[in-house]
Design an enzyme around this catalytic site. Structure first.
Site, short mmCIF file in Angstrom:
data_model
loop_
_atom_site.label_atom_id
_atom_site.label_comp_id
_atom_site.label_asym_id
_atom_site.label_seq_id
_atom_site.Cartn_x
_atom_site.Cartn_y
_atom_site.Cartn_z
N SER A 1 -52.14 3.27 -8.31
CA SER A 1 -51.14 2.39 -8.93
C SER A 1 -50.73 2.82 -10.35
CB SER A 1 -51.61 0.93 -8.89
OG SER A 1 -51.74 0.50 -7.56
N ASN B 1 -47.96 12.42 -4.72
CA ASN B 1 -48.30 12.38 -3.29
C ASN B 1 -47.25 11.52 -2.58
OD1 ASN B 1 -49.43 12.10 -0.78
ND2 ASN B 1 -51.18 10.86 -1.46
N LYS C 1 -46.93 11.04 0.51
CA LYS C 1 -47.47 10.45 1.75
C LYS C 1 -46.50 10.63 2.92
CE LYS C 1 -50.00 7.27 -1.12
NZ LYS C 1 -50.84 6.09 -1.18
N GLU D 1 -59.84 8.30 -7.38
CA GLU D 1 -58.90 7.30 -6.91
C GLU D 1 -59.66 6.14 -6.28
OE1 GLU D 1 -54.82 9.07 -6.05
OE2 GLU D 1 -56.01 9.51 -4.29
N GLU E 1 -56.83 7.61 2.32
CA GLU E 1 -56.19 7.26 3.60
C GLU E 1 -56.71 8.15 4.72
OE1 GLU E 1 -52.23 7.38 2.00
OE2 GLU E 1 -52.77 5.62 0.80
N HIS F 1 -58.30 12.45 0.56
CA HIS F 1 -57.56 11.25 0.16
C HIS F 1 -58.13 10.04 0.92
CE1 HIS F 1 -54.37 8.33 -0.36
NE2 HIS F 1 -54.04 9.01 -1.44
N GLY G 1 -52.08 1.99 -3.98
CA GLY G 1 -50.98 1.29 -3.30
C GLY G 1 -51.07 -0.22 -3.39
C1 PEP Z 1 -52.32 8.00 -3.91
O1 PEP Z 1 -52.05 7.79 -2.75
O2 PEP Z 1 -52.88 9.06 -4.21
C2 PEP Z 1 -51.98 6.98 -4.90
C3 PEP Z 1 -52.58 7.02 -6.04
O3 PEP Z 1 -51.07 6.02 -4.53
P1 PEP Z 1 -50.38 4.89 -5.48
O4 PEP Z 1 -49.99 5.58 -6.77
O5 PEP Z 1 -49.18 4.42 -4.72
O6 PEP Z 1 -51.41 3.84 -5.71
#
Ligand code: PEP
Length: 249
Positions: free
Chosen positions: A211, A11, A13, A165, A97, A95, A171
């Protein structure tokens, strides 16, 4: 990893420029990838066409969002029909966000999933709890409620991948332990068995996001119910993303 084909999504973003996207595509095209892994990357809408035209067919392309129904007078939106038109086969929905920064709710997300699937756009359906929800012992409640909204709208589960997630892990550099992720993945699979069907529960891929990086992916990939990853930050570095793809066990 379980019995389903390992699945790794990147992703990107709201990151990138034409130049950085071109560099990342070059890295991905040059990478040696395990053959038995589905790989999908999700660039920002405006770079999807560039990526489709330059990336190896080995890797499929996803959008990060889509409009809830057929296109028309919806300023600023992109429809599932338009994704199909440019050869984009996947979309990430729900997601964190979009849930927590933009304010999309469970039902809105479920309806988006149903419409995308009706147009043959496959769905990466995201769920996950906030830190305060985990600390209050509500992780399963939150994930099951989000799952129910998807299940109320989805009939074609063959074209769905679920991404667990935890919001506190996205993040933040604070990855869930393999045990924490496995516990939720197993619970979600069990929920599907009871509330959808045993066939869907055993066939669906449940991937972990939050992460994930080149250093921590191998331990997570060993867990029985972790069928792959959704990767944010580390998917912007070609060699790291390749390491994560190749962590399948
Ligand atoms: C994501 O946005 O789906 C995600 C898992 O981000 P990150 O790997 O940066 O934590």
């Amino acid at each position: 990893a379980g019995s389903g084909k390992f699945f790794v999504g990147g992703n990107w973003k709201c990151n990138g420029t034409k130049d950085s996207v071109s560099k990342l595509v070059t890295e991905l095209n040059a990478a040696t990838l395990e053959p038995d892994v589905d790989v999908v990357v999700a660039p920002p809408f405006i770079y999807i066409d560039q990526v489709k035209n330059s990336l190896t067919d080995r890797i499929e392309v996803s959008a990060q969002n889509v409009w809830i129904g057929k296109g028309g007078a919806y300023t600023g939106e992109i429809s599932a029909e338009q994704l199909v038109d440019i050869g984009c086969q996947w979309v990430i929905l729900g997601h964190s966000e979009r849930r927590h920064v933009i304010g999309e709710d469970d039902q809105f997300i479920g309806k988006k999933a149903a419409y995308a699937l009706s147009q043959n756009v496959k769905v990466i359906a995201c769920i996950g709890e906030l830190l305060e929800e985990r600390e209050a012992g509500k992780t399963f409640d939150v994930c099951f409620k989000q799952m129910k909204a998807f299940a109320d709208s989805i009939t074609n589960w063959a074209d769905v991948v679920i991404a667990y997630e935890p919001v506190w892990a996205i993040g933040t550099g604070k990855v869930a332990t393999p045990e924490q992720a496995q516990e939720v993945h197993a619970a979600v699979r069990d929920w599907l068995k009871t509330n959808v069907s045993p066939e869907v529960a055993s066939g669906i891929r449940i991937i972990y996001g939050g992460s994930v990086n080149a250093a921590n992916c191998a331990e997570l990939a060993k867990k029985e119910d972790i069928d792959g990853f959704l990767v944010g930050g580390a998917s912007l570095k070609g060699p790291d993303f390749a390491t994560i793809i190749n962590s399948v066990t």
